[in-house]
Structure formats: C-alpha cells, structure tokens
Design a protein around this motif. Structure first.
Motif, PDB file in Angstrom:
ATOM      1  N   ARG A 131     -58.396  59.007  10.067  1.00  0.00           N
ATOM      2  CA  ARG A 131     -58.465  60.279   9.346  1.00  0.00           C
ATOM      3  C   ARG A 131     -59.688  60.340   8.436  1.00  0.00           C
ATOM      4  O   ARG A 131     -60.294  61.392   8.264  1.00  0.00           O
ATOM      5  CB  ARG A 131     -57.202  60.493   8.506  1.00  0.00           C
ATOM      6  CG  ARG A 131     -55.919  60.543   9.298  1.00  0.00           C
ATOM      7  CD  ARG A 131     -54.761  61.002   8.426  1.00  0.00           C
ATOM      8  NE  ARG A 131     -54.467  60.099   7.325  1.00  0.00           N
ATOM      9  CZ  ARG A 131     -54.443  60.468   6.040  1.00  0.00           C
ATOM     10  NH1 ARG A 131     -54.690  61.728   5.700  1.00  0.00           N
ATOM     11  NH2 ARG A 131     -54.154  59.586   5.102  1.00  0.00           N
ATOM     12  N   PHE A 132     -60.030  59.224   7.832  1.00  0.00           N
ATOM     13  CA  PHE A 132     -61.147  59.165   6.886  1.00  0.00           C
ATOM     14  C   PHE A 132     -62.314  58.417   7.519  1.00  0.00           C
ATOM     15  O   PHE A 132     -62.128  57.433   8.221  1.00  0.00           O
ATOM     16  CB  PHE A 132     -60.741  58.448   5.603  1.00  0.00           C
ATOM     17  CG  PHE A 132     -59.742  59.169   4.741  1.00  0.00           C
ATOM     18  CD1 PHE A 132     -59.085  60.305   5.158  1.00  0.00           C
ATOM     19  CD2 PHE A 132     -59.466  58.691   3.465  1.00  0.00           C
ATOM     20  CE1 PHE A 132     -58.168  60.964   4.351  1.00  0.00           C
ATOM     21  CE2 PHE A 132     -58.551  59.331   2.632  1.00  0.00           C
ATOM     22  CZ  PHE A 132     -57.897  60.465   3.092  1.00  0.00           C
ATOM     23  N   THR A 133     -63.509  58.885   7.233  1.00  0.00           N
ATOM     24  CA  THR A 133     -64.714  58.218   7.706  1.00  0.00           C
ATOM     25  C   THR A 133     -65.700  58.111   6.560  1.00  0.00           C
ATOM     26  O   THR A 133     -66.018  59.108   5.901  1.00  0.00           O
ATOM     27  CB  THR A 133     -65.364  58.997   8.857  1.00  0.00           C
ATOM     28  OG1 THR A 133     -64.422  59.165   9.915  1.00  0.00           O
ATOM     29  CG2 THR A 133     -66.586  58.243   9.376  1.00  0.00           C
ATOM     30  N   MET A 134     -66.170  56.899   6.337  1.00  0.00           N
ATOM     31  CA  MET A 134     -67.136  56.671   5.269  1.00  0.00           C
ATOM     32  C   MET A 134     -68.514  56.467   5.888  1.00  0.00           C
ATOM     33  O   MET A 134     -68.646  55.824   6.939  1.00  0.00           O
ATOM     34  CB  MET A 134     -66.740  55.445   4.459  1.00  0.00           C
ATOM     35  CG  MET A 134     -67.519  55.269   3.182  1.00  0.00           C
ATOM     36  SD  MET A 134     -66.752  54.034   2.137  1.00  0.00           S
ATOM     37  CE  MET A 134     -67.878  54.062   0.757  1.00  0.00           C
ATOM     38  N   SER A 135     -69.531  57.024   5.234  1.00  0.00           N
ATOM     39  CA  SER A 135     -70.897  56.877   5.732  1.00  0.00           C
ATOM     40  C   SER A 135     -71.857  56.826   4.554  1.00  0.00           C
ATOM     41  O   SER A 135     -71.473  57.091   3.417  1.00  0.00           O
ATOM     42  CB  SER A 135     -71.252  58.042   6.662  1.00  0.00           C
ATOM     43  OG  SER A 135     -71.182  59.272   5.960  1.00  0.00           O
ATOM     44  N   ARG A 136     -73.074  56.464   4.853  1.00  0.00           N
ATOM     45  CA  ARG A 136     -74.089  56.434   3.799  1.00  0.00           C
ATOM     46  C   ARG A 136     -75.388  57.026   4.313  1.00  0.00           C
ATOM     47  O   ARG A 136     -75.663  57.008   5.511  1.00  0.00           O
ATOM     48  CB  ARG A 136     -74.336  55.008   3.317  1.00  0.00           C
ATOM     49  CG  ARG A 136     -75.036  54.162   4.403  1.00  0.00           C
ATOM     50  CD  ARG A 136     -75.296  52.851   4.094  1.00  0.00           C
ATOM     51  NE  ARG A 136     -75.934  51.912   4.937  1.00  0.00           N
ATOM     52  CZ  ARG A 136     -76.289  51.972   6.201  1.00  0.00           C
ATOM     53  NH1 ARG A 136     -76.061  53.047   6.907  1.00  0.00           N
ATOM     54  NH2 ARG A 136     -76.875  50.973   6.816  1.00  0.00           N
ATOM     55  N   ASP A 137     -76.178  57.543   3.391  1.00  0.00           N
ATOM     56  CA  ASP A 137     -77.511  58.051   3.692  1.00  0.00           C
ATOM     57  C   ASP A 137     -78.461  57.259   2.809  1.00  0.00           C
ATOM     58  O   ASP A 137     -78.565  57.521   1.607  1.00  0.00           O
ATOM     59  CB  ASP A 137     -77.586  59.555   3.395  1.00  0.00           C
ATOM     60  CG  ASP A 137     -78.918  60.157   3.771  1.00  0.00           C
ATOM     61  OD1 ASP A 137     -79.954  59.464   3.690  1.00  0.00           O
ATOM     62  OD2 ASP A 137     -78.934  61.349   4.137  1.00  0.00           O
ATOM     63  N   LYS A 138     -79.127  56.295   3.413  1.00  0.00           N
ATOM     64  CA  LYS A 138     -79.990  55.422   2.629  1.00  0.00           C
ATOM     65  C   LYS A 138     -81.105  56.196   1.955  1.00  0.00           C
ATOM     66  O   LYS A 138     -81.485  55.912   0.818  1.00  0.00           O
ATOM     67  CB  LYS A 138     -80.571  54.327   3.515  1.00  0.00           C
ATOM     68  CG  LYS A 138     -79.609  53.199   3.832  1.00  0.00           C
ATOM     69  CD  LYS A 138     -80.346  52.093   4.574  1.00  0.00           C
ATOM     70  CE  LYS A 138     -79.556  50.816   4.627  1.00  0.00           C
ATOM     71  NZ  LYS A 138     -80.296  49.729   5.291  1.00  0.00           N
ATOM     72  N   GLY A 139     -81.662  57.158   2.647  1.00  0.00           N
ATOM     73  CA  GLY A 139     -82.796  57.898   2.101  1.00  0.00           C
ATOM     74  C   GLY A 139     -82.436  58.695   0.857  1.00  0.00           C
ATOM     75  O   GLY A 139     -83.257  58.871  -0.046  1.00  0.00           O
ATOM     76  N   LYS A 140     -81.196  59.150   0.809  1.00  0.00           N
ATOM     77  CA  LYS A 140     -80.752  59.964  -0.321  1.00  0.00           C
ATOM     78  C   LYS A 140     -79.930  59.162  -1.317  1.00  0.00           C
ATOM     79  O   LYS A 140     -79.500  59.707  -2.330  1.00  0.00           O
ATOM     80  CB  LYS A 140     -79.923  61.141   0.181  1.00  0.00           C
ATOM     81  CG  LYS A 140     -80.697  62.127   1.027  1.00  0.00           C
ATOM     82  CD  LYS A 140     -79.815  63.290   1.455  1.00  0.00           C
ATOM     83  CE  LYS A 140     -80.594  64.291   2.289  1.00  0.00           C
ATOM     84  NZ  LYS A 140     -79.751  65.426   2.730  1.00  0.00           N
ATOM     85  N   ASN A 141     -79.678  57.898  -1.019  1.00  0.00           N
ATOM     86  CA  ASN A 141     -78.816  57.070  -1.874  1.00  0.00           C
ATOM     87  C   ASN A 141     -77.455  57.726  -2.089  1.00  0.00           C
ATOM     88  O   ASN A 141     -76.949  57.787  -3.217  1.00  0.00           O
ATOM     89  CB  ASN A 141     -79.482  56.802  -3.224  1.00  0.00           C
ATOM     90  CG  ASN A 141     -80.055  55.404  -3.318  1.00  0.00           C
ATOM     91  OD1 ASN A 141     -80.325  54.771  -2.309  1.00  0.00           O
ATOM     92  ND2 ASN A 141     -80.252  54.921  -4.529  1.00  0.00           N
ATOM     93  N   MET A 142     -76.908  58.215  -0.998  1.00  0.00           N
ATOM     94  CA  MET A 142     -75.630  58.915  -1.048  1.00  0.00           C
ATOM     95  C   MET A 142     -74.607  58.217  -0.157  1.00  0.00           C
ATOM     96  O   MET A 142     -74.950  57.676   0.893  1.00  0.00           O
ATOM     97  CB  MET A 142     -75.787  60.361  -0.567  1.00  0.00           C
ATOM     98  CG  MET A 142     -76.650  61.229  -1.448  1.00  0.00           C
ATOM     99  SD  MET A 142     -75.864  61.665  -3.005  1.00  0.00           S
ATOM    100  CE  MET A 142     -74.474  62.641  -2.420  1.00  0.00           C
ATOM    101  N   VAL A 143     -73.377  58.273  -0.586  1.00  0.00           N
ATOM    102  CA  VAL A 143     -72.255  57.776   0.197  1.00  0.00           C
ATOM    103  C   VAL A 143     -71.260  58.924   0.330  1.00  0.00           C
ATOM    104  O   VAL A 143     -71.070  59.694  -0.611  1.00  0.00           O
ATOM    105  CB  VAL A 143     -71.604  56.569  -0.493  1.00  0.00           C
ATOM    106  CG1 VAL A 143     -70.306  56.196   0.196  1.00  0.00           C
ATOM    107  CG2 VAL A 143     -72.549  55.378  -0.496  1.00  0.00           C
ATOM    108  N   TYR A 144     -70.648  59.013   1.488  1.00  0.00           N
ATOM    109  CA  TYR A 144     -69.735  60.115   1.755  1.00  0.00           C
ATOM    110  C   TYR A 144     -68.382  59.579   2.238  1.00  0.00           C
ATOM    111  O   TYR A 144     -68.311  58.528   2.877  1.00  0.00           O
ATOM    112  CB  TYR A 144     -70.311  61.040   2.829  1.00  0.00           C
ATOM    113  CG  TYR A 144     -71.677  61.565   2.494  1.00  0.00           C
ATOM    114  CD1 TYR A 144     -72.814  61.000   3.062  1.00  0.00           C
ATOM    115  CD2 TYR A 144     -71.828  62.618   1.600  1.00  0.00           C
ATOM    116  CE1 TYR A 144     -74.083  61.470   2.741  1.00  0.00           C
ATOM    117  CE2 TYR A 144     -73.089  63.107   1.280  1.00  0.00           C
ATOM    118  CZ  TYR A 144     -74.208  62.523   1.857  1.00  0.00           C
ATOM    119  OH  TYR A 144     -75.454  62.996   1.534  1.00  0.00           O
TER     120      TYR A 144
END
Length: 125
Positions: A66-79
């Motif tokens: 149900r949940f998916t975690m991801s990251r955007d290294k360029g933006k220093n963001m985690v979702y």
C-alpha cells in the motif's frame, strides 16, 4: 540535518496521500531516512525507511503493498506514497534520519538522530 515533513490531511478510507520530507544540511549519503507514525495514546512506530545511498527500502508489514517510499537525490526529498488508506493509518507521521544505519536497528526510533516535525494524516471510515 534538518527535516521538514508535509503532505498530511484528511481523507476517506481507500484514498491516497503523498507525504514529503525535505532534507537540508550535510549530505545524506551516510543516512537512512525513515517514516514513523504516532497515533493518539500510542508509541511512535516504524512505517518505512530508505537507504539514501542505494535506495533500498524497508516497510512495516501492514503497509507493504500500500505504501511506497522513494527519494529524489537531486532535490534532497523523500516521499511516502500511501494508497488504499485505512482508518488505522490515522496518526501523526514523522520523518527521521539515521546516521550510518544498520539493518537490525533500522526500525527502531532510538536509532534516528534527527527528526522533522510531524504531519497529521486522518483517515475517515
């Protein structure tokens, strides 16, 4: 490391939400970032985590699929993409950073060195 969580809200059961965690400060290359949640009257519990270096993810059993975690290294963001939300997912959600994470303690609140403020997720039935 400074963390800023956002994206919470009031939704109905079955709906989706995406939480965001903005990180600033030193590089996260030696960190894992985790999402934890705390429901009223309960202890803070692990939800998901991601190793910044290789993107490996880990989930609490009842959010898998149900949940998916991801990251955007360029933006220093985690979702944290949360689908098919249930009333029992209602909680304040926190993101945290664990320096030099090891697998055996990745799900432990005590392992996390930095925390953002929480964001409230309310799921109505």
């Amino acid at each position: 490391v400074q963390l800023q969580a956002s994206g919470g809200g009031l939704v109905q059961a079955g709906d989706s939400l995406r939480l965001s965690c903005a990180a600033s400060g030193p590089t996260l290359s030696n960190y894992a970032v985790g999402w934890f949640r705390q429901a009223p009257g309960k202890e803070r519990e692990f939800v998901a985590a991601i190793r910044w270096s290789n993107g490996a993810t880990y989930y609490k059993d009842d959010v898998k699929g149900r949940f998916t975690m991801s990251r955007d290294k360029g933006k220093n963001m985690v979702y944290l993409q949360m689908n098919n939300l249930k009333p029992e997912d209602t909680a304040v959600y926190y993101c945290g950073a664990d320096f030099a994470p090891i697998l055996s303690t990745l799900r432990s609140v005590a392992s996390y060195n930095y925390w953002g403020q929480g964001t409230l997720v309310t799921v109505s039935s």
